[in-house]
Design an enzyme around this catalytic site. Structure first.
Site, PDB file in Angstrom:
ATOM      1  N   HIS A  17       0.834  -1.209   0.000  1.00 21.77           N
ATOM      2  CA  HIS A  17       0.000   0.000   0.000  1.00 21.77           C
ATOM      3  C   HIS A  17       0.870   1.260   0.000  1.00 21.77           C
ATOM      4  O   HIS A  17       0.628   2.202  -0.769  1.00 21.77           O
ATOM      5  CB  HIS A  17      -0.866   0.051   1.270  1.00 21.77           C
ATOM      6  CG  HIS A  17      -1.958  -0.958   1.345  1.00 21.77           C
ATOM      7  ND1 HIS A  17      -2.194  -1.712   2.466  1.00 21.77           N
ATOM      8  CD2 HIS A  17      -2.906  -1.332   0.445  1.00 21.77           C
ATOM      9  CE1 HIS A  17      -3.230  -2.502   2.266  1.00 21.77           C
ATOM     10  NE2 HIS A  17      -3.679  -2.306   1.042  1.00 21.77           N
ATOM     11  N   LYS A  41     -16.021  -5.532   9.170  1.00 22.64           N
ATOM     12  CA  LYS A  41     -16.609  -6.633   9.933  1.00 22.64           C
ATOM     13  C   LYS A  41     -15.568  -7.490  10.642  1.00 22.64           C
ATOM     14  O   LYS A  41     -15.689  -7.776  11.810  1.00 22.64           O
ATOM     15  CB  LYS A  41     -17.454  -7.519   9.000  1.00 22.64           C
ATOM     16  CG  LYS A  41     -18.923  -7.142   9.009  1.00 22.64           C
ATOM     17  CD  LYS A  41     -19.775  -8.195   8.342  1.00 22.64           C
ATOM     18  CE  LYS A  41     -19.366  -8.379   6.905  1.00 22.64           C
ATOM     19  NZ  LYS A  41     -20.271  -9.227   6.142  1.00 22.64           N
ATOM     20  N   ARG A  90      -2.155  -6.257  -8.123  1.00 21.96           N
ATOM     21  CA  ARG A  90      -1.192  -7.336  -7.871  1.00 21.96           C
ATOM     22  C   ARG A  90      -1.281  -8.451  -8.909  1.00 21.96           C
ATOM     23  O   ARG A  90      -0.335  -9.218  -9.072  1.00 21.96           O
ATOM     24  CB  ARG A  90      -1.411  -7.925  -6.473  1.00 21.96           C
ATOM     25  CG  ARG A  90      -1.017  -6.986  -5.359  1.00 21.96           C
ATOM     26  CD  ARG A  90      -1.567  -7.422  -4.041  1.00 21.96           C
ATOM     27  NE  ARG A  90      -3.025  -7.393  -4.063  1.00 21.96           N
ATOM     28  CZ  ARG A  90      -3.794  -7.578  -2.992  1.00 21.96           C
ATOM     29  NH1 ARG A  90      -3.241  -7.825  -1.823  1.00 21.96           N
ATOM     30  NH2 ARG A  90      -5.107  -7.506  -3.095  1.00 21.96           N
ATOM     31  N   SER A 127      -3.340  -7.349   3.251  1.00 21.18           N
ATOM     32  CA  SER A 127      -3.589  -7.093   4.675  1.00 21.18           C
ATOM     33  C   SER A 127      -4.142  -8.332   5.353  1.00 21.18           C
ATOM     34  O   SER A 127      -3.788  -8.630   6.499  1.00 21.18           O
ATOM     35  CB  SER A 127      -4.602  -5.947   4.829  1.00 21.18           C
ATOM     36  OG  SER A 127      -4.069  -4.754   4.331  1.00 21.18           O
TER      37      SER A 127
END
Ligand code: PNS
Length: 160
Positions: A17, A41, A90, A127
């Site tokens: 990032h 969530k 990616r 992540s």
């Protein structure tokens, strides 16, 4: 003033990032890093915590601002006179998903999207994989900054 937005979940921000944001800052006059609140969530960090992690990691770049945003990217960009979204890609899965959003955003307001190919050394990082490795006690330091690694360990320790 040429402004770009780099929206994402950033939970946590990875070196991939940060690389895309830095490359965007080299092209545009002002970059708005936008922490979305719609996919929290299974989140590890709160959106405000993610903003702090990003702001610290990017503190040397005066043209970069980091905000939480709610709602649609097209609305934020219209309200802040941003004409371009920049996304790192990616591989084929990212391209497929991001192309769909890019098409819809352009159809809604004319907002353009530019894709930057991920740097090869960061192309396998996400992540969610960093969170998994960290939760299971693996070594993830090479994928994030030292500050973000420390915050991730602290957060997991506090939650366990
Ligand atoms: O890092 P992520 O999880 O790929 O980020 C997703 C994010 C927050 C960028 C995406 O969910 C998003 O753009 N949300 C904002 C709502 C929106 O504008 N949706 C319509 C896109 S066509």
């Amino acid at each position: 003033m040429r402004r770009a937005a780099c929206p994402g979940s950033y939970d946590p921000p990875t070196r991939g990032h940060l690389d895309v944001i830095r490359r965007t800052a080299a092209i545009f006059d002002e970059v708005h890093v936008l922490v979305g609140t719609n996919s929290t969530k299974t989140g590890l960090f709160t959106p405000d915590e993610r903003v702090s992690l990003l702001a610290e990691a990017l503190a040397d770049l005066p043209s970069v601002r980091t905000h939480v945003f709610n709602g649609l990217i097209v609305d934020y960009c219209r309200d802040n006179e941003i004409g371009t979204v920049v996304k790192g890609i990616r591989g084929a899965v990212d391209l497929d998903y991001e192309s769909q959003m890019a098409q819809l955003n352009r159809a809604m307001t004319g907002l353009e999207t530019l894709f930057l190919p991920a740097a090869p050394q960061w192309a396998a990082i996400s992540s969610s994989l960093v969170r998994d490795i960290a939760r299971m006690g693996g070594s993830f330091d090479q994928f994030v900054t030292p500050g973000i690694a420390a915050s991730t360990r602290k957060k997991l320790a506090a939650g366990s």
